[in-house]
Design a protein around this motif. Structure first.
Motif, mmCIF file in Angstrom:
data_model
loop_
_atom_site.group_PDB
_atom_site.id
_atom_site.type_symbol
_atom_site.label_atom_id
_atom_site.label_comp_id
_atom_site.label_asym_id
_atom_site.label_seq_id
_atom_site.Cartn_x
_atom_site.Cartn_y
_atom_site.Cartn_z
ATOM 1 N N MET A 285 13.565 29.240 17.738
ATOM 2 C CA MET A 285 12.417 29.744 16.981
ATOM 3 C C MET A 285 11.930 28.670 16.017
ATOM 4 S SD MET A 285 13.522 33.683 16.170
ATOM 5 C CE MET A 285 15.261 33.306 15.987
ATOM 6 N N ASP A 286 10.653 28.369 16.116
ATOM 7 C CA ASP A 286 10.050 27.355 15.256
ATOM 8 C C ASP A 286 9.089 28.041 14.296
ATOM 9 O OD1 ASP A 286 8.947 25.178 14.053
ATOM 10 O OD2 ASP A 286 8.033 24.338 15.862
ATOM 11 N N PHE A 287 9.417 28.001 13.008
ATOM 12 C CA PHE A 287 8.589 28.666 12.015
ATOM 13 C C PHE A 287 7.689 27.688 11.254
ATOM 14 C CE2 PHE A 287 12.140 32.069 11.620
ATOM 15 C CZ PHE A 287 11.674 32.673 12.773
ATOM 16 N N SER A 288 7.555 26.468 11.775
ATOM 17 C CA SER A 288 6.649 25.517 11.122
ATOM 18 C C SER A 288 5.212 25.872 11.474
ATOM 19 C CB SER A 288 6.961 24.086 11.571
ATOM 20 O OG SER A 288 6.796 23.956 12.982
ATOM 21 N N TYR A 289 4.275 25.499 10.591
ATOM 22 C CA TYR A 289 2.890 25.893 10.768
ATOM 23 C C TYR A 289 2.006 24.706 11.130
ATOM 24 C CZ TYR A 289 4.393 30.297 8.783
ATOM 25 O OH TYR A 289 5.054 31.477 8.571
ATOM 26 N N SER A 290 1.008 25.004 11.935
ATOM 27 C CA SER A 290 0.056 23.991 12.363
ATOM 28 C C SER A 290 -0.823 23.584 11.197
ATOM 29 C CB SER A 290 -0.813 24.543 13.495
ATOM 30 O OG SER A 290 -1.646 25.589 13.000
ATOM 31 N N PRO A 291 -1.495 22.427 11.301
ATOM 32 C CA PRO A 291 -2.429 22.030 10.235
ATOM 33 C C PRO A 291 -3.488 23.095 9.964
ATOM 34 C CG PRO A 291 -2.009 20.177 11.704
ATOM 35 C CD PRO A 291 -1.338 21.373 12.320
ATOM 36 N N LYS A 292 -3.933 23.804 11.017
ATOM 37 C CA LYS A 292 -4.940 24.859 10.844
ATOM 38 C C LYS A 292 -4.408 25.969 9.940
ATOM 39 C CE LYS A 292 -7.321 28.553 13.394
ATOM 40 N NZ LYS A 292 -7.510 29.207 14.716
ATOM 41 N N VAL A 293 -3.159 26.398 10.186
ATOM 42 C CA VAL A 293 -2.583 27.477 9.394
ATOM 43 C C VAL A 293 -2.304 27.008 7.970
ATOM 44 C CG1 VAL A 293 -0.627 29.053 9.166
ATOM 45 C CG2 VAL A 293 -1.610 28.617 11.423
ATOM 46 N N LYS A 294 -1.817 25.791 7.820
ATOM 47 C CA LYS A 294 -1.566 25.258 6.477
ATOM 48 C C LYS A 294 -2.857 25.188 5.668
ATOM 49 C CE LYS A 294 2.546 22.523 7.599
ATOM 50 N NZ LYS A 294 3.114 21.165 7.745
ATOM 51 N N GLU A 295 -3.956 24.800 6.333
ATOM 52 C CA GLU A 295 -5.237 24.740 5.648
ATOM 53 C C GLU A 295 -5.688 26.135 5.225
ATOM 54 O OE1 GLU A 295 -9.890 23.339 6.395
ATOM 55 O OE2 GLU A 295 -8.393 23.041 7.964
ATOM 56 N N LEU A 296 -5.541 27.114 6.130
ATOM 57 C CA LEU A 296 -5.897 28.492 5.796
ATOM 58 C C LEU A 296 -5.024 29.022 4.662
ATOM 59 C CD1 LEU A 296 -6.494 30.082 9.319
ATOM 60 C CD2 LEU A 296 -8.173 29.935 7.475
ATOM 61 N N GLU A 297 -3.735 28.719 4.714
ATOM 62 C CA GLU A 297 -2.812 29.166 3.669
ATOM 63 C C GLU A 297 -3.233 28.623 2.309
ATOM 64 O OE1 GLU A 297 2.031 29.352 2.932
ATOM 65 O OE2 GLU A 297 1.181 27.822 4.245
ATOM 66 N N ASN A 298 -3.578 27.370 2.274
ATOM 67 C CA ASN A 298 -4.009 26.757 1.014
ATOM 68 C C ASN A 298 -5.316 27.374 0.528
ATOM 69 O OD1 ASN A 298 -3.783 24.623 -1.083
ATOM 70 N ND2 ASN A 298 -5.653 23.853 -0.125
ATOM 71 N N LYS A 299 -6.245 27.654 1.455
ATOM 72 C CA LYS A 299 -7.523 28.250 1.077
ATOM 73 C C LYS A 299 -7.351 29.670 0.553
ATOM 74 C CE LYS A 299 -11.239 27.608 3.560
ATOM 75 N NZ LYS A 299 -12.173 27.554 4.729
ATOM 76 N N VAL A 300 -6.500 30.454 1.232
ATOM 77 C CA VAL A 300 -6.249 31.825 0.776
ATOM 78 C C VAL A 300 -5.575 31.819 -0.592
ATOM 79 C CG1 VAL A 300 -4.944 33.946 1.234
ATOM 80 C CG2 VAL A 300 -6.170 32.827 3.101
ATOM 81 N N LYS A 301 -4.580 30.956 -0.759
ATOM 82 C CA LYS A 301 -3.860 30.860 -2.036
ATOM 83 C C LYS A 301 -4.815 30.481 -3.169
ATOM 84 C CE LYS A 301 0.281 28.703 -4.049
ATOM 85 N NZ LYS A 301 -0.292 28.034 -5.227
ATOM 86 N N THR A 302 -5.647 29.488 -2.919
ATOM 87 C CA THR A 302 -6.599 29.049 -3.933
ATOM 88 C C THR A 302 -7.599 30.147 -4.258
ATOM 89 O OG1 THR A 302 -6.385 26.749 -3.202
ATOM 90 C CG2 THR A 302 -8.351 27.312 -4.485
#
Length: 402
Positions: free
Chosen positions: A1-18
């Motif tokens: 199981m790989d729980f690392s996130y793609s650049p797309k998801v990391k970008e969305l995560e940062n945008k949602v957090k902000t």
């Protein structure tokens, strides 16, 4: 199981957090203020909510919840997990991103089982955030944790169906934008136990639909969303309002509740994270008995236990999401059941410690902890009580050794 996130998801995560930190946290009090200033807490939606929704949509933070669908962001369950978790940090955040229950579950039902006409009439307005919906399953007169107990009737009469019954905890029913309910009832009492039920779309302005009252949760009315007790008295709807087919209600419920359950768990992890954050900030700025609260051994134990429990719950949630993505919801039913037991219990413990650490402030409305706790406590019941999920896990475990 790989729980690392793609650049797309990391970008969305940062945008949602902000977005949450910049726009939602500062407006939580304003939302309540506007709600209280309205002629009725049920008559209108605070303007700030619609402003934030428009902004979120413009930033592409909209309908992130739908996996494998032309309608959503195309994220898998595991990709959606960190975004849903962030939304769980604020009671108002899920709606801002159009990722709020029960609309998400109802939209998933329409995507999977709806006809083209049903999608055009109800799904598209829901996806746009123009209307809201409710889910009428639970009944006051039966133990609704067993969905086969549902007694509301759905009877065919020519090219119409007639619905009779009394429902409660129909979440979203109080919202002035709520236009349709998905109602579960018995269409054939003589059929196989799991094929007696059907689900049907009922416009809330149909003659015979009456919202009897709104039900508070530990004193919170959750307006303008709320949880309604509704009577359906000889309500007639066209036959084409039936979802999927007669007798498929139980199957739809199982399909609907899988994603709904794990989304609740993702949000609960976010709620626990915010509670731990509030605790850590508070104890470093308060002193008792001559030293900061953060220096007290018991406080550090609370913080350590909370971090450990959050991480455990997150890993189990991600495993369940991974299995849903790779082997399907049915094969992941044990993991979904396990996390549905673990996450609410974990969140309640973490939030309770934070309340204790904040003292009297923790039970006030100056902080989000009391509201988060009340919401988390309901989730030991909603979408199936702990006992049902434990029974499921025990049954599946024993099956391995038969």
């Amino acid at each position: 199981m790989d729980f690392s996130y793609s650049p797309k998801v990391k970008e969305l995560e940062n945008k949602v957090k902000t977005f949450i930190e910049t726009n939602i946290y500062p407006n939580e009090s304003l939302y309540e203020q506007q709600l209280n200033e309205a002629a009725s807490r049920w008559s209108e939606v605070p303007p700030i909510m619609e402003e934030l929704k428009q902004q979120a949509r413009q930033e592409g933070l909209w309908n992130l919840f739908l996996p494998e669908s032309e309608y959503g962001a195309g994220l898998t369950n595991i990709e959606y997990a960190p975004l849903c978790e962030l939304m769980g940090r604020s009671m108002m955040a899920p709606e801002v991103f159009n990722c709020n229950a029960p609309d998400t579950g109802n939209m998933e039902v329409l995507v999977r089982y709806g006809t083209e006409t049903q999608k055009e009439t109800w799904l598209k307005p829901l996806l746009k955030g123009e209307i809201r919906s409710c889910f009428s399953m639970t009944e006051p007169d039966v133990a609704s944790s067993d969905a086969t107990n549902i007694e509301a009737s759905i009877e065919k009469d020519g090219d119409e169906y007639i619905i009779n019954g009394r429902k409660w905890w129909s979440s979203g029913a109080g919202d002035p934008r709520c236009k349709v309910a998905i109602v579960m009832g018995k269409s054939d009492p003589d059929a196989d136990r799991h094929e007696q039920q059907s689900m049907i779309l009922v416009p809330l302005d149909s003659p015979g639909v009456k919202i009897e009252r709104m039900l508070p949760v530990f004193g919170y009315d959750h307006a303008p969303h709320g949880h309604g007790e509704i009577t359906y008295n000889n309500v007639r709807v066209p036959a084409d309002h039936m979802l999927w087919d007669e007798g498929k209600g139980f199957a739809i419920a199982q399909g609907r509740l899988g994603p709904g359950r794990i989304h609740h768990c993702m949000r609960l992890i976010g709620a626990a994270e915010r509670a731990l954050e509030e605790l850590c900030k508070r104890v470093q700025n308060r002193s008792a008995f001559g030293k900061p609260l953060s220096s007290q051994g018991v406080i550090r134990e609370w913080i350590a236990d909370s971090r450990i429990e959050i991480e455990q719950a997150r890993l189990l949630t991600l495993k369940a999401a991974y299995m849903m993505d790779t082997v399907g919801n049915k094969m992941a039913k044990s993991e979904i059941a396990m996390i549905k037991v673990v996450a609410p219990s974990m969140a309640l413990k973490v939030i309770d410690r934070a309340i204790q650490g904040l003292g009297a402030a923790g039970v006030s409305e100056d902080f989000p902890l009391a509201a988060l706790w009340a919401n988390a406590r309901t989730l030991r019941l909603a979408d199936g009580p702990d006992e049902v999920h434990r029974a499921q896990v025990g049954k599946l475990e024993l099956k391995k050794y038969q």
